[in-house]
Each structure stands twice: as C-alpha cells, then as structure tokens.
Scaffold this motif. Structure first.
Motif, mmCIF file in Angstrom:
data_model
loop_
_atom_site.group_PDB
_atom_site.id
_atom_site.type_symbol
_atom_site.label_atom_id
_atom_site.label_comp_id
_atom_site.label_asym_id
_atom_site.label_seq_id
_atom_site.Cartn_x
_atom_site.Cartn_y
_atom_site.Cartn_z
ATOM 1 N N PHE A 16 -1.804 5.152 4.636
ATOM 2 C CA PHE A 16 -0.806 4.022 4.018
ATOM 3 C C PHE A 16 -1.513 2.920 3.885
ATOM 4 N N LEU A 17 -2.516 2.366 5.053
ATOM 5 C CA LEU A 17 -3.433 1.068 4.976
ATOM 6 C C LEU A 17 -4.555 1.089 3.710
ATOM 7 N N VAL A 18 -4.823 2.379 3.443
ATOM 8 C CA VAL A 18 -5.883 2.779 2.423
ATOM 9 C C VAL A 18 -4.991 2.428 1.154
ATOM 10 N N ASP A 19 -4.008 2.947 0.904
ATOM 11 C CA ASP A 19 -3.110 2.722 -0.440
ATOM 12 C C ASP A 19 -2.883 1.123 -0.711
ATOM 13 N N ALA A 20 -2.450 0.581 0.631
ATOM 14 C CA ALA A 20 -2.240 -0.613 0.395
ATOM 15 C C ALA A 20 -3.461 -1.541 0.169
ATOM 16 N N LEU A 21 -4.429 -1.132 0.602
ATOM 17 C CA LEU A 21 -5.580 -1.894 0.331
ATOM 18 C C LEU A 21 -6.040 -1.636 -0.985
ATOM 19 N N ARG A 22 -5.923 -0.433 -1.642
ATOM 20 C CA ARG A 22 -6.259 -0.297 -2.780
ATOM 21 C C ARG A 22 -5.230 -0.927 -3.905
ATOM 22 N N GLY A 24 -3.927 -3.934 -3.051
ATOM 23 C CA GLY A 24 -4.385 -5.474 -2.947
ATOM 24 C C GLY A 24 -3.011 -6.222 -2.201
ATOM 25 N N VAL A 25 -2.386 -5.469 -1.325
ATOM 26 C CA VAL A 25 -1.041 -6.144 -0.896
ATOM 27 C C VAL A 25 -1.145 -6.099 0.596
ATOM 28 N N VAL A 26 -2.061 -6.165 1.223
ATOM 29 C CA VAL A 26 -2.454 -6.348 2.806
ATOM 30 C C VAL A 26 -2.975 -7.599 3.301
ATOM 31 N N ASN A 27 -2.280 -8.107 4.224
ATOM 32 C CA ASN A 27 -2.772 -9.357 5.193
ATOM 33 C C ASN A 27 -3.755 -8.881 5.956
ATOM 34 N N TYR A 28 -5.102 -9.141 5.883
ATOM 35 C CA TYR A 28 -6.134 -8.676 6.376
ATOM 36 C C TYR A 28 -6.223 -8.884 8.064
ATOM 37 N N ALA A 30 -3.484 -9.200 9.786
ATOM 38 C CA ALA A 30 -2.513 -8.361 10.504
ATOM 39 C C ALA A 30 -2.754 -6.959 10.449
ATOM 40 N N ALA A 31 -3.519 -6.644 9.448
ATOM 41 C CA ALA A 31 -4.070 -5.103 9.510
ATOM 42 C C ALA A 31 -5.225 -5.116 10.576
ATOM 43 N N ALA A 32 -5.973 -6.066 10.874
ATOM 44 C CA ALA A 32 -6.873 -5.887 11.948
ATOM 45 C C ALA A 32 -6.392 -5.966 13.464
ATOM 46 N N ARG A 33 -5.055 -6.680 13.455
ATOM 47 C CA ARG A 33 -4.406 -6.627 14.666
ATOM 48 C C ARG A 33 -3.542 -5.487 14.986
ATOM 49 N N TYR A 34 -3.353 -4.727 13.785
ATOM 50 C CA TYR A 34 -2.698 -3.192 13.912
ATOM 51 C C TYR A 34 -3.739 -2.353 14.371
ATOM 52 N N LEU A 35 -4.577 -2.082 13.657
ATOM 53 C CA LEU A 35 -5.917 -1.226 14.011
ATOM 54 C C LEU A 35 -6.295 -1.221 15.309
ATOM 55 N N ASP A 36 -6.816 -0.128 16.048
ATOM 56 C CA ASP A 36 -7.325 -0.112 17.369
ATOM 57 C C ASP A 36 -8.712 -0.056 17.381
ATOM 58 N N VAL A 37 -9.401 -1.375 17.009
ATOM 59 C CA VAL A 37 -10.820 -1.464 17.208
ATOM 60 C C VAL A 37 -11.335 -2.492 17.953
ATOM 61 N N ALA A 43 -13.548 -10.939 12.948
ATOM 62 C CA ALA A 43 -14.676 -10.086 12.350
ATOM 63 C C ALA A 43 -13.916 -8.740 11.852
ATOM 64 N N VAL A 44 -12.990 -8.056 12.556
ATOM 65 C CA VAL A 44 -12.228 -6.802 12.080
ATOM 66 C C VAL A 44 -11.598 -7.049 10.654
ATOM 67 N N ALA A 45 -11.094 -8.245 10.689
ATOM 68 C CA ALA A 45 -10.326 -8.633 9.138
ATOM 69 C C ALA A 45 -11.351 -8.904 8.165
ATOM 70 N N THR A 46 -12.442 -9.355 8.468
ATOM 71 C CA THR A 46 -13.407 -9.457 7.477
ATOM 72 C C THR A 46 -14.031 -8.158 7.156
ATOM 73 N N ALA A 47 -14.086 -7.021 8.214
ATOM 74 C CA ALA A 47 -14.741 -5.911 7.635
ATOM 75 C C ALA A 47 -13.707 -5.038 7.085
ATOM 76 N N ILE A 48 -12.506 -5.235 7.192
ATOM 77 C CA ILE A 48 -11.415 -4.981 6.054
ATOM 78 C C ILE A 48 -11.390 -5.212 4.817
ATOM 79 N N ARG A 49 -11.583 -6.624 4.675
ATOM 80 C CA ARG A 49 -11.612 -7.382 3.276
ATOM 81 C C ARG A 49 -12.915 -6.522 2.657
ATOM 82 N N ARG A 50 -13.845 -6.570 3.208
ATOM 83 C CA ARG A 50 -15.025 -5.849 2.299
ATOM 84 C C ARG A 50 -14.966 -4.487 2.361
#
Length: 167
Positions: A16-22, A24-28, A30-37, A43-50
């Motif tokens: 679902f996150l891949v679809d949302a990234l595709r 363009g509706v993701v707060n990076y 918030a996504a970084a906080r959600y992921l277990d990285v 830094a995680v948010a930047t990696a998600i944006r890239r």
C-alpha cells in the motif's frame, strides 16, 4: 546493508505504501515513523523520497470485462465420486450451481492476478469477505454469502474500472 537499501526493503514490504508513493500522496516523515528502519527519521524520510522519485507514476486502467452474478452456489468436497461439474474448485472444495445459499461473481475477459488483488482490496474496504476467490485463463470468480451478492457485484465492477497499471 545501507540505510537506503534497508528503507527500500521496508517500503517494498508494504505494498500500500508503494502505491501511495507512486501516487505522490505520502508524507515522507510519517512514512519514516511507520516503517521499522533503524535510523534517524529525517534520514529515512529522505531515503523514502529518493525511492519515490524512481518509482513509475501510479496509473489505473479500466479492464475489458463482463461481470455477472450467479446465485444458488453450493460448496462440495472434491471426493472423486461424481463427475466434476464445478464452476470453481480450490483445495478440496468445489463450488457448483445447485440451489445453495452462496453467490458467485464471475468476471470474464481481461482479468489477471492484479485485477483479483485490486478486487479483493476493494471488497475488504466494503466489509465483504469472500469465501473463495481465484483467477485463471481469462476468468475470475469470487464466492460470497448470498446476501452480499449485489453489493459484491457492484464492488467488483467498480474495482475493475480502476486496476493499477504495473510497469
């Protein structure tokens, strides 16, 4: 493993996150906080944006299908004692048209696993839990409780009007 590759793996583990990234509706952040990285949130948010910048845009397409509903479906064990007259069979159960309490939704035409997945997600949102579902050779079938048949039919039709295009 680098933070970027660990982040990509975590994102890929949440379709679902891949679809949302595709889309363009993701707060990076918030996504970084959600992921277990393991890493700083920024830094995680930047990696998600890239990673999002590399993904193809989210697009959907209507499928060329005919959708129909068949009431009176009965489940039966596949025991080999009768000629197989099933509309659909999976595991040790077949589903036959035989005055039962279930309803089958059958879509024929341009259907595949992506269409089935999209349909199952939409049914879940509508609170409809299929008893069985499958796709093969230009046909997709879902078996639902009889009372859910009309709602399931409309949901399947709507889902097949907006199936994600996979690159």
């Amino acid at each position: 493993m680098s933070l970027a590759s660990e982040t990509r793996r975590a994102v890929d583990g949440s379709p679902f996150l891949v679809d949302a990234l595709r889309a363009g509706v993701v707060n990076y952040t918030a996504a970084a906080r959600y992921l277990d990285v393991d890493g700083e949130t920024d830094a995680v948010a930047t990696a998600i944006r890239r990673y999002a910048e590399e993904l193809p845009a989210y697009e959907t397409d209507a499928r060329e299908v005919r959708v129909r509903m068949e009431r009176g479906i009965t489940p039966a064990s596949i025991d080999g004692s009768q000629p197989e007259t099933a509309l659909f069979a999976i595991g040790g159960t077949s589903f036959r048209s035989d005055s039962g309490d279930l309803t089958a939704i059958v879509a024929t035409g341009d259907v595949d696993a992506t269409a089935l997945g999209t349909t199952l997600r939409r049914l879940e949102i509508e609170g409809i839990d299929p008893i069985a579902a499958g796709v093969g050779e230009g046909a997709m079938m879902l078996v639902v409780e009889g009372a859910a048949g009309a709602d399931a039919l409309r949901t399947v039709e709507g889902a097949l009007e907006a199936v994600p295009v996979r690159e």
